[in-house]
Scaffold this active site. Structure first.
Site, short mmCIF file in Angstrom:
data_model
loop_
_atom_site.label_atom_id
_atom_site.label_comp_id
_atom_site.label_asym_id
_atom_site.label_seq_id
_atom_site.Cartn_x
_atom_site.Cartn_y
_atom_site.Cartn_z
N TYR A 76 39.13 54.36 42.01
CA TYR A 76 39.63 53.03 42.35
C TYR A 76 41.11 53.10 42.78
O TYR A 76 41.48 52.64 43.86
CB TYR A 76 39.47 52.07 41.17
N LYS A 82 42.97 52.36 46.45
CA LYS A 82 44.02 51.36 46.66
C LYS A 82 45.29 52.02 47.22
O LYS A 82 45.96 51.47 48.08
CB LYS A 82 44.34 50.63 45.35
N THR A 137 48.10 47.31 43.60
CA THR A 137 48.06 47.36 42.13
C THR A 137 49.08 48.35 41.57
O THR A 137 49.42 49.34 42.24
CB THR A 137 46.64 47.76 41.67
N ASP A 138 49.49 48.12 40.33
CA ASP A 138 50.38 49.08 39.66
C ASP A 138 49.70 50.43 39.46
O ASP A 138 50.37 51.44 39.24
CB ASP A 138 50.88 48.52 38.32
N GLU A 139 48.36 50.44 39.52
CA GLU A 139 47.64 51.70 39.26
C GLU A 139 47.93 52.78 40.29
O GLU A 139 47.64 53.95 40.06
CB GLU A 139 46.13 51.45 39.16
P1 NAD Z 1 37.37 40.80 41.83
O1 NAD Z 1 36.47 41.99 41.71
O2 NAD Z 1 37.29 39.70 40.82
O3 NAD Z 1 37.15 40.11 43.26
C1 NAD Z 1 36.99 40.85 44.45
C2 NAD Z 1 36.37 39.91 45.48
O4 NAD Z 1 36.24 40.65 46.71
C3 NAD Z 1 34.96 39.42 45.12
O5 NAD Z 1 34.87 38.03 45.35
C4 NAD Z 1 34.04 40.18 46.07
O6 NAD Z 1 32.87 39.47 46.43
C5 NAD Z 1 34.97 40.38 47.27
N1 NAD Z 1 34.57 41.53 48.09
C6 NAD Z 1 34.24 42.78 47.67
N2 NAD Z 1 33.91 43.55 48.71
C7 NAD Z 1 34.05 42.78 49.83
C8 NAD Z 1 33.87 43.01 51.21
N3 NAD Z 1 33.47 44.21 51.66
N4 NAD Z 1 34.11 42.00 52.07
C9 NAD Z 1 34.51 40.78 51.61
N5 NAD Z 1 34.68 40.50 50.33
C10 NAD Z 1 34.45 41.50 49.43
O7 NAD Z 1 38.84 41.40 41.93
P2 NAD Z 1 40.23 40.81 41.42
O8 NAD Z 1 40.45 41.24 40.04
O9 NAD Z 1 40.31 39.39 41.79
O10 NAD Z 1 41.22 41.65 42.35
C11 NAD Z 1 41.60 41.17 43.62
C12 NAD Z 1 42.57 42.15 44.25
O11 NAD Z 1 43.71 42.30 43.43
C13 NAD Z 1 41.99 43.56 44.42
O12 NAD Z 1 42.43 44.06 45.66
C14 NAD Z 1 42.60 44.35 43.28
O13 NAD Z 1 42.73 45.70 43.63
C15 NAD Z 1 43.94 43.67 43.12
N6 NAD Z 1 44.55 43.68 41.78
C16 NAD Z 1 43.83 43.28 40.69
C17 NAD Z 1 44.46 43.21 39.44
C18 NAD Z 1 43.71 42.75 38.22
O14 NAD Z 1 44.23 42.84 37.11
N7 NAD Z 1 42.49 42.23 38.33
C19 NAD Z 1 45.79 43.57 39.31
C20 NAD Z 1 46.50 44.00 40.46
C21 NAD Z 1 45.86 44.03 41.68
O1 DAU Z 2 46.66 47.35 36.42
C1 DAU Z 2 46.01 46.59 37.38
C2 DAU Z 2 44.53 46.85 37.30
O2 DAU Z 2 44.06 46.23 36.12
C3 DAU Z 2 43.77 46.35 38.52
O3 DAU Z 2 44.20 47.05 39.65
C4 DAU Z 2 42.26 46.52 38.32
O4 DAU Z 2 41.57 45.94 39.40
C5 DAU Z 2 41.88 45.82 37.04
O5 DAU Z 2 40.49 46.00 36.78
C6 DAU Z 2 42.69 46.33 35.85
O6 DAU Z 2 42.35 47.71 35.55
P1 DAU Z 2 42.20 48.23 34.03
O7 DAU Z 2 41.37 49.44 34.05
O8 DAU Z 2 43.53 48.30 33.37
O9 DAU Z 2 41.41 46.95 33.41
P2 DAU Z 2 40.17 46.85 32.40
O10 DAU Z 2 40.05 45.42 32.01
O11 DAU Z 2 38.96 47.54 32.93
O12 DAU Z 2 40.68 47.66 31.15
C7 DAU Z 2 41.86 47.30 30.46
C8 DAU Z 2 42.07 48.31 29.35
O13 DAU Z 2 41.04 48.12 28.36
C9 DAU Z 2 41.92 49.75 29.81
O14 DAU Z 2 42.85 50.56 29.10
C10 DAU Z 2 40.51 50.13 29.41
C11 DAU Z 2 40.25 49.31 28.17
N1 DAU Z 2 38.86 48.85 27.95
C12 DAU Z 2 38.22 48.25 28.99
C13 DAU Z 2 36.93 47.80 28.85
C14 DAU Z 2 36.18 47.16 29.99
C15 DAU Z 2 38.26 48.99 26.71
O15 DAU Z 2 38.86 49.51 25.76
N2 DAU Z 2 36.98 48.55 26.58
C16 DAU Z 2 36.27 47.98 27.57
O16 DAU Z 2 35.07 47.64 27.38
#
Ligand code: NAD
Ligand code: DAU
Length: 340
Positions: A153, A157, A125-127
């Site tokens: 988190y 990562k 992730t970019d985080e």
């Molecule tokens: P998500 O939470 O929607 O999905 C995660 C999945 O992993 C779920 O299906 C869960 O059941 C499974 N899981 C959790 N623990 C597990 C374990 N111990 N064994 C097997 N499966 C397990 O997450 P997402 O948003 O789809 O993110 C997927 C990946 O991409 C993550 O690694 C996250 O860090 C990365 N990522 C997410 C974003 C974003 O914006 N959502 C951006 C960049 C990177």
């Molecule tokens: O940047 C990539 C990441 O993006 C991934 O690695 C993470 O898995 C993914 O969850 C996401 O993280 P963020 O923290 O950026 O996403 P989130 O949707 O939780 O929040 C987006 C922005 O909105 C953040 O600045 C917090 C804010 N927010 C979030 C929630 C849930 C609110 O203002 N209100 C809310 O209720």
């Protein structure tokens, strides 16, 4: 080729599994998922009966199970999406993040070493780069930007990324890492900002915006992330990190207002609430490397992607109404009660 997609019942992994099954019928795709609160078999139902697809329930931290699975299956490529992914939950309870996001990666890579694979791909992730100031739009994250994390988190990562690089250098494990910006699109769990806003606005419920809503995220439609990973696992260079992002920086308040506008809902639903501790200000990716080396180009801008996403939530109410009517109610009450 046989692919293992871990975390494939979640948001991005699910979209990736759909893409693999549909656009690579010659490959076999196996999804492994522990089905935590974030995993959902309904996400996989459109591909569940396809001949080139299989689902296996299991935990990436379970060494014996992973060893048996690798011994039986002989995977060529492993793409690891499995993770605890929500920043707010990591602030409440970091332990499971360290277990899944770090030890799970170690377990998978140990099996990859033992049984041999062509490529282990870590979805990062970019985080891991921390955040950028709001008043310096010229600054972007590059692949060599130092790791500088803010939340449990992102620290978990980043730890995984370091471990992946260590397994590459010390043991010669063939690896790649992708670091993507914020995704949105179908099958996104409604704890995250965009699906939370859509589902609450449709129910005329208040929309919690942290702080002043000024924080900026670099939004990418989920299939653009998936197409980037598809290119990396096939053509990416061993040992390399690739940043993924589409230059779509939008403030949280603007995201919320856009959704309300499209849904024709009033801005009076917006409630500014207590900020997230350690809240990252701004993320912004430089994707030049993946664009020039692998020819990746995103298909969607935020304006078109958000409309497509809203349309999906409107025509797939069953998928998310199941979620928000169950245990999610307790989650919401607990997470938001002290923010008012
Ligand atoms: P998500 O939470 O929607 O999905 C995660 C999945 O992993 C779920 O299906 C869960 O059941 C499974 N899981 C959790 N623990 C597990 C374990 N111990 N064994 C097997 N499966 C397990 O997450 P997402 O948003 O789809 O993110 C997927 C990946 O991409 C993550 O690694 C996250 O860090 C990365 N990522 C997410 C974003 C974003 O914006 N959502 C951006 C960049 C990177
Ligand atoms: O940047 C990539 C990441 O993006 C991934 O690695 C993470 O898995 C993914 O969850 C996401 O993280 P963020 O923290 O950026 O996403 P989130 O949707 O939780 O929040 C987006 C922005 O909105 C953040 O600045 C917090 C804010 N927010 C979030 C929630 C849930 C609110 O203002 N209100 C809310 O209720």
């Amino acid at each position: 080729m046989k692919l293992l997609v871990t975390g494939g019942a979640g948001f991005i992994g699910g979209n990736f599994a759909h893409m693999m099954v549909n656009s690579h019928p010659e490959d076999e795709t196996v999804v492994l998922d522990a089905l935590t609160y974030a995993g959902n078999l309904e996400t996989l139902s459109p591909i569940m009966d396809r001949p080139n697809f299989r689902f296996v329930k299991g935990d990436i931290t379970d060494r014996d199970f992973i060893d048996d699975l690798f011994a039986k299956e002989h995977f060529d490529i492993v793409v690891n999406f499995a993770a605890e992914s929500h920043v707010d939950r990591s602030i409440e309870d970091p332990g499971i993040f360290l277990k899944t996001n770090i030890l799970g990666v170690q377990t998978l890579m140990d099996a990859c070493r033992k049984y041999g694979i062509q490529r282990y791909h870590q979805v990062s992730t970019d985080e891991v780069y921390g955040d950028l100031p709001l008043d310096r739009p010229d600054l972007l994250f590059h692949e060599d930007t130092p790791i500088h994390t803010s939340s449990p988190y992102s620290a978990s990562k980043a730890s995984a990324d370091l471990l992946v690089n260590a397994y590459h250098r010390t043991f010669g494990l063939p690896v790649t890492i992708s670091r993507c910006s914020n995704n949105y699109g179908p099958y996104h769990f409604p704890e995250k900002l965009i699906p939370l806003v859509i589902s609450r606005a449709l129910a005329d419920e208040s929309i919690p915006v942290y702080g002043e809503g000024a924080n900026v995220r670099d939004w990418l439609y989920v299939t653009d992330h998936c197409s980037a990973i598809d290119l990396i696992i096939r053509n990416g260079r061993d040992g390399e990190v690739y940043n993924i992002g589409g230059h779509n920086e939008v403030s949280n308040l603007e995201v919320v207002k856009t959704i309300l506008r499209v849904l024709n809902k009033p801005e009076s639903l917006i409630h500014f609430v207590k900020d997230r501790p350690g809240h990252d200000l701004r993320y912004a990716m430089d994707p030049t490397k993946i664009e020039t080396e692998l020819g990746w180009k995103p298909e969607y801008r935020f304006e078109s992607g958000i409309r497509k996403t809203i349309e999906w939530y409107l025509s797939n109410r069953d998928w998310w109404e199941h979620i928000v009517s169950g245990e999610y109610q307790n989650y919401y009450a607990k997470m938001y009660k002290d923010r008012q």
